[in-house]
Scaffold this active site. Sequence first.
Site, PDB file in Angstrom:
ATOM      1  N   HIS A 370      32.444  35.641  54.279  1.00 38.75           N
ATOM      2  CA  HIS A 370      32.476  36.640  53.200  1.00 38.75           C
ATOM      3  C   HIS A 370      32.769  36.043  51.828  1.00 38.75           C
ATOM      4  O   HIS A 370      33.027  36.794  50.888  1.00 38.75           O
ATOM      5  CB  HIS A 370      33.525  37.715  53.477  1.00 38.75           C
ATOM      6  CG  HIS A 370      33.282  38.534  54.690  1.00 38.75           C
ATOM      7  ND1 HIS A 370      32.663  39.764  54.658  1.00 38.75           N
ATOM      8  CD2 HIS A 370      33.577  38.304  55.986  1.00 38.75           C
ATOM      9  CE1 HIS A 370      32.604  40.267  55.882  1.00 38.75           C
ATOM     10  NE2 HIS A 370      33.147  39.396  56.708  1.00 38.75           N
ATOM     11  N   LYS A 563      38.024  48.019  41.975  1.00 42.63           N
ATOM     12  CA  LYS A 563      37.959  46.953  42.974  1.00 42.63           C
ATOM     13  C   LYS A 563      39.222  46.123  42.817  1.00 42.63           C
ATOM     14  O   LYS A 563      39.947  46.286  41.833  1.00 42.63           O
ATOM     15  CB  LYS A 563      36.709  46.083  42.803  1.00 42.63           C
ATOM     16  CG  LYS A 563      36.449  45.630  41.357  1.00 42.63           C
ATOM     17  CD  LYS A 563      35.141  44.861  41.229  1.00 42.63           C
ATOM     18  CE  LYS A 563      33.919  45.721  41.065  1.00 42.63           C
ATOM     19  NZ  LYS A 563      32.910  45.555  42.099  1.00 42.63           N
ATOM     20  N   ARG A 564      39.494  45.226  43.779  1.00 41.75           N
ATOM     21  CA  ARG A 564      40.640  44.346  43.611  1.00 41.75           C
ATOM     22  C   ARG A 564      40.533  43.625  42.265  1.00 41.75           C
ATOM     23  O   ARG A 564      39.433  43.299  41.807  1.00 41.75           O
ATOM     24  CB  ARG A 564      40.693  43.326  44.755  1.00 41.75           C
ATOM     25  CG  ARG A 564      41.127  43.928  46.077  1.00 41.75           C
ATOM     26  CD  ARG A 564      42.504  44.537  45.989  1.00 41.75           C
ATOM     27  NE  ARG A 564      43.508  43.516  45.815  1.00 41.75           N
ATOM     28  CZ  ARG A 564      44.415  43.188  46.721  1.00 41.75           C
ATOM     29  NH1 ARG A 564      44.447  43.807  47.887  1.00 41.75           N
ATOM     30  NH2 ARG A 564      45.304  42.242  46.493  1.00 41.75           N
ATOM     31  N   LYS A 569      35.846  38.771  39.307  1.00 37.32           N
ATOM     32  CA  LYS A 569      35.248  40.102  39.186  1.00 37.32           C
ATOM     33  C   LYS A 569      35.185  40.559  37.718  1.00 37.32           C
ATOM     34  O   LYS A 569      34.532  41.540  37.400  1.00 37.32           O
ATOM     35  CB  LYS A 569      36.025  41.117  40.024  1.00 37.32           C
ATOM     36  CG  LYS A 569      35.950  40.846  41.539  1.00 37.32           C
ATOM     37  CD  LYS A 569      36.781  41.859  42.330  1.00 37.32           C
ATOM     38  CE  LYS A 569      36.919  41.524  43.808  1.00 37.32           C
ATOM     39  NZ  LYS A 569      35.744  41.906  44.612  1.00 37.32           N
ATOM     40  N   THR A 674      30.491  46.114  48.092  1.00 29.54           N
ATOM     41  CA  THR A 674      30.046  47.272  48.875  1.00 29.54           C
ATOM     42  C   THR A 674      30.249  48.561  48.093  1.00 29.54           C
ATOM     43  O   THR A 674      29.547  49.540  48.309  1.00 29.54           O
ATOM     44  CB  THR A 674      30.793  47.369  50.220  1.00 29.54           C
ATOM     45  OG1 THR A 674      32.171  47.095  49.994  1.00 29.54           O
ATOM     46  CG2 THR A 674      30.240  46.371  51.220  1.00 29.54           C
ATOM     47  N   LYS A 678      28.085  52.312  47.266  1.00 27.61           N
ATOM     48  CA  LYS A 678      28.624  53.679  47.280  1.00 27.61           C
ATOM     49  C   LYS A 678      28.302  54.405  45.979  1.00 27.61           C
ATOM     50  O   LYS A 678      27.932  55.584  45.972  1.00 27.61           O
ATOM     51  CB  LYS A 678      30.148  53.653  47.505  1.00 27.61           C
ATOM     52  CG  LYS A 678      30.538  53.069  48.857  1.00 27.61           C
ATOM     53  CD  LYS A 678      32.025  52.726  48.967  1.00 27.61           C
ATOM     54  CE  LYS A 678      32.243  51.826  50.177  1.00 27.61           C
ATOM     55  NZ  LYS A 678      33.568  51.177  50.185  1.00 27.61           N
TER      56      LYS A 678
HETATM   57  F1  GPW Z   1      37.890  35.776  51.307  1.00 28.73           F
HETATM   58  N1  GPW Z   1      36.142  39.910  50.822  1.00 28.73           N
HETATM   59  C1  GPW Z   1      37.341  40.598  50.883  1.00 28.73           C
HETATM   60  F2  GPW Z   1      35.972  36.094  52.203  1.00 28.73           F
HETATM   61  O1  GPW Z   1      37.418  41.790  50.581  1.00 28.73           O
HETATM   62  F3  GPW Z   1      37.734  36.436  53.329  1.00 28.73           F
HETATM   63  N2  GPW Z   1      38.466  39.964  51.295  1.00 28.73           N
HETATM   64  C2  GPW Z   1      38.451  38.668  51.698  1.00 28.73           C
HETATM   65  O2  GPW Z   1      39.517  38.139  52.082  1.00 28.73           O
HETATM   66  C3  GPW Z   1      37.225  37.961  51.660  1.00 28.73           C
HETATM   67  C4  GPW Z   1      36.099  38.596  51.204  1.00 28.73           C
HETATM   68  C5  GPW Z   1      37.198  36.544  52.125  1.00 28.73           C
HETATM   69  C6  GPW Z   1      34.938  40.673  50.407  1.00 28.73           C
HETATM   70  C7  GPW Z   1      34.005  39.998  49.436  1.00 28.73           C
HETATM   71  O3  GPW Z   1      34.722  39.545  48.307  1.00 28.73           O
HETATM   72  C8  GPW Z   1      32.934  41.010  49.007  1.00 28.73           C
HETATM   73  O4  GPW Z   1      31.992  40.428  48.158  1.00 28.73           O
HETATM   74  C9  GPW Z   1      32.243  41.571  50.244  1.00 28.73           C
HETATM   75  O5  GPW Z   1      31.414  42.653  49.896  1.00 28.73           O
HETATM   76  C10 GPW Z   1      33.250  42.066  51.264  1.00 28.73           C
HETATM   77  O6  GPW Z   1      34.222  41.058  51.571  1.00 28.73           O
HETATM   78  C11 GPW Z   1      32.609  42.488  52.561  1.00 28.73           C
HETATM   79  O7  GPW Z   1      31.691  41.541  53.006  1.00 28.73           O
END
Ligand code: GPW
Length: 832
Positions: A370, A563-564, A569, A674, A678
């Site tokens: 991710h 978002k975070r 970002k 994501t 939405k």
């Molecule tokens: F670092 N994402 C997240 F890749 O929400 F593990 N937390 C996390 O710890 C990580 C990724 C990690 C997010 C991505 O930043 C986002 O772009 C993506 O849409 C989402 O994961 C789901 O795939």
Amino acid sequence: MSAADKVKPAASPASEDPSAIAGNISYHAQYSPHFSPLAFGPEQAFYATAESVRDHLLQRWNDTYLHFHKTDPKQTYYLSMEYLQGRALTNAVGNLAITGAYADALKKFGYELEAIAGQERDAALGNGGLGRLASCFLDSMATLNLPSWGYGLRYRYGLFKQRIAKEGQEEIAEDWLDKFSPWEIVRHDVVYPIRFFGHVEISPDGKRKWAGGEVLNALAYDVPIPGYKTKNAISLRLWDATATAEDFNLFQFNDGQYESAAQLHSRAQQICAVLYPGDATEEGKLLRLKQQYFLCSASLQDIIFRFKERKADRVSGKWSEFPSKVAVQMNDTHPTLAIPELMRLLMDVEGLGWDEAWAVTNKTVAYTNHTVLPEALEKWSQAVMKKLLPRHMEIIEEIDKRFREMVISTRKDMEGKIESMRVLDNNPEKPVVRMANLCVVAGHTVNGVAELHSNILKQELFADYVSIWPNKFQNKTNGITPRRWLRFCNPELSEIVTKWLKTDQWTSNLDLLTGLRKFADDEKLHAEWAAAKLASKKRLAKHVLDVTGVTIDPDSLFDIQIKRIHEYKRQLMNILGAVYRYKKLKEMSAADRQKVTPRTVMVGGKAFATYTNAKRIVKLVNDVGAVVNNDADVNKYLKVVFIPNYNVSVAEVLIPGSELSQHISTAGMEASGTSNMKFSLNGCVIIGTLDGANVEIREEVGQDNFFLFGAKADQVAGLRKDRENGLFKPDPRFEEAKQFIRSGAFGTYDYTPLLDSLEGNTGFGRGDYFLVGYDFPSYIDAQARVDEAYKDKKKWVKMSILNTAGSGKFSSDRTIDQYAKEIWGISACPVP
Ligand code: GPW
């Protein structure tokens, strides 16, 4: 007045008749007594209603379990450290198609369903996108009748509650289990031992075995997950850590040594105390690793138990059959320990040899990546791993050794690349295990979460592995569940969609939304569409007033970034844009101001507790808002609001009411995103970069219905180099905005370090790494195009319709269908 005074209690399983349902709610108020029977306020009504709905869920959950047991299909187990479930009541009655019946039943007690649903606390067992993705996936797995379960941890305190104080963000423990959760069923019959520390014993025949250390128990809590209009309900199984009576030292206790008497009990409590314990200290890192192992070990023991349970003869082996019955998906590297744990269970407990165990493990596990951000790629200290999990460390060393030997013997040409591809990084300063490398080496499939991201994985991060395993790498563009994210959170727009498509089938076949395209110029649709949007904007405005005290104008353009908070970002670019807008408004004549499109800029999101620059950004948004919103010259044309405590249920109010949403990360940095999906689904236009899933959204909705700006992913490295070499010439507007903040226009807080991160080479030695300076001018230009477009109401509504119409691809039903067919090899198993 008690519930029974209003409606006669009835224990009979709730039917779909409102009177019978009311009787069942009344029954739960009386006989699942968590409160005094005298009162039946909104809170009691929520718990009794939830318990009544749970009766429906349990019936389906049991039927589904038995059906899977009988038919013995291949099943997927989704391992994730995070689930962001949010509230469950509206979703449950919606998926069971009994919303109307429950609304009518509650009216008999004088309550509105919506208000009762608002009593529920969010289950926030996740941080952001990754956790919410896991929750959307569960909804789609159940809806598609797939044999699949989620495994996670039952954190006592979820993601912190955010409060905005004078100094900025404050974190407060989020007590989602205060009172109790009506949705979970504690499973006292599902308990597994989990060992930590200890040593490896070698028996005379050379067999290795982990022993000693301390052993805790994992206790299962099941949360039933209903599919939309299906009899299937799957399980989200959450593990809690416990210690036993034997671990309680009665002798010490009676001797007055209360703390040491219950030492293991208190250590058990720490495991699932919080989501993501701060990892700045060694203790914090160790606790996080314990959590990860706890999830992996409990889940794999349970998976193996079920594999055996479904066919009696499996007790004596048939391990080669395992991958045809079990698929394990690792949600990022957080559950990587599933790999050495499965190897250990197969070898040390079930008696398989290495090759056999390796073949089974490799065919069973798959990995989703991710992120490509180097600081987010997990690396665990070898020393810590050796201490906590000595047998696993041996297994990892062996995996590393065999991988090197394989490359050396089969791919001479790759020899120079081996060091960076290895699982172990043995640099003497700090030897670590690279978890992503372990996942790539051990898994049968690796996938990214959007086309662009998966291409970057193949071309950059994992390029060397592609040359060894060209078929291992895939893309699975993320998706969102259309149930929660349109049907239930935006009933006004949903009704319009159903009316114009003449069917509500889009709820589980989102591609049908393209049918709206042919009405994109229809004036009647325009009027209905605009009215629905206005209703949602008013609901949003009420939320803002309730939580911030700021009044916003529903006729202004609602511009949202939620978002975070993270530098990549680029919330900082957003707020610099708002500062620039404010300054220009101040400089304008009153007559000129009247031609400006009025805007309400809203920003929401949590900053990780120890992420200093992210917290400064939160503070800056609040400080800018305090000045702008109280400036009578301009506050008709601009408001800036920080939305506190952004979470799933807040998103359900904000997204339907937004018109423009910002997804403005530096290209190549956001794996997918994501919430962009939405917003677009809810008829909101995106301003964004060519990053993550934005690329595909723009393709689907059409480039005229997307405000694009900024550098492309393949330019970024070159731009950073230019910048290092002093070749970057900042745009005067960028300088002006920063200077205005530095001048103290927004108070006395010292923003120097934050703003310096955007300069030359000062920001942690990598000045303006995220290229805010480079993208700022094109961002401001894109915002000007937004202002112009919004003045043409007809044009804007058409863009909005075409966004919804083009969102079909982003259903998590599509994503999960692709995982099922192309990675897991599972098929639907509907309860008859
Ligand atoms: F670092 N994402 C997240 F890749 O929400 F593990 N937390 C996390 O710890 C990580 C990724 C990690 C997010 C991505 O930043 C986002 O772009 C993506 O849409 C989402 O994961 C789901 O795939």
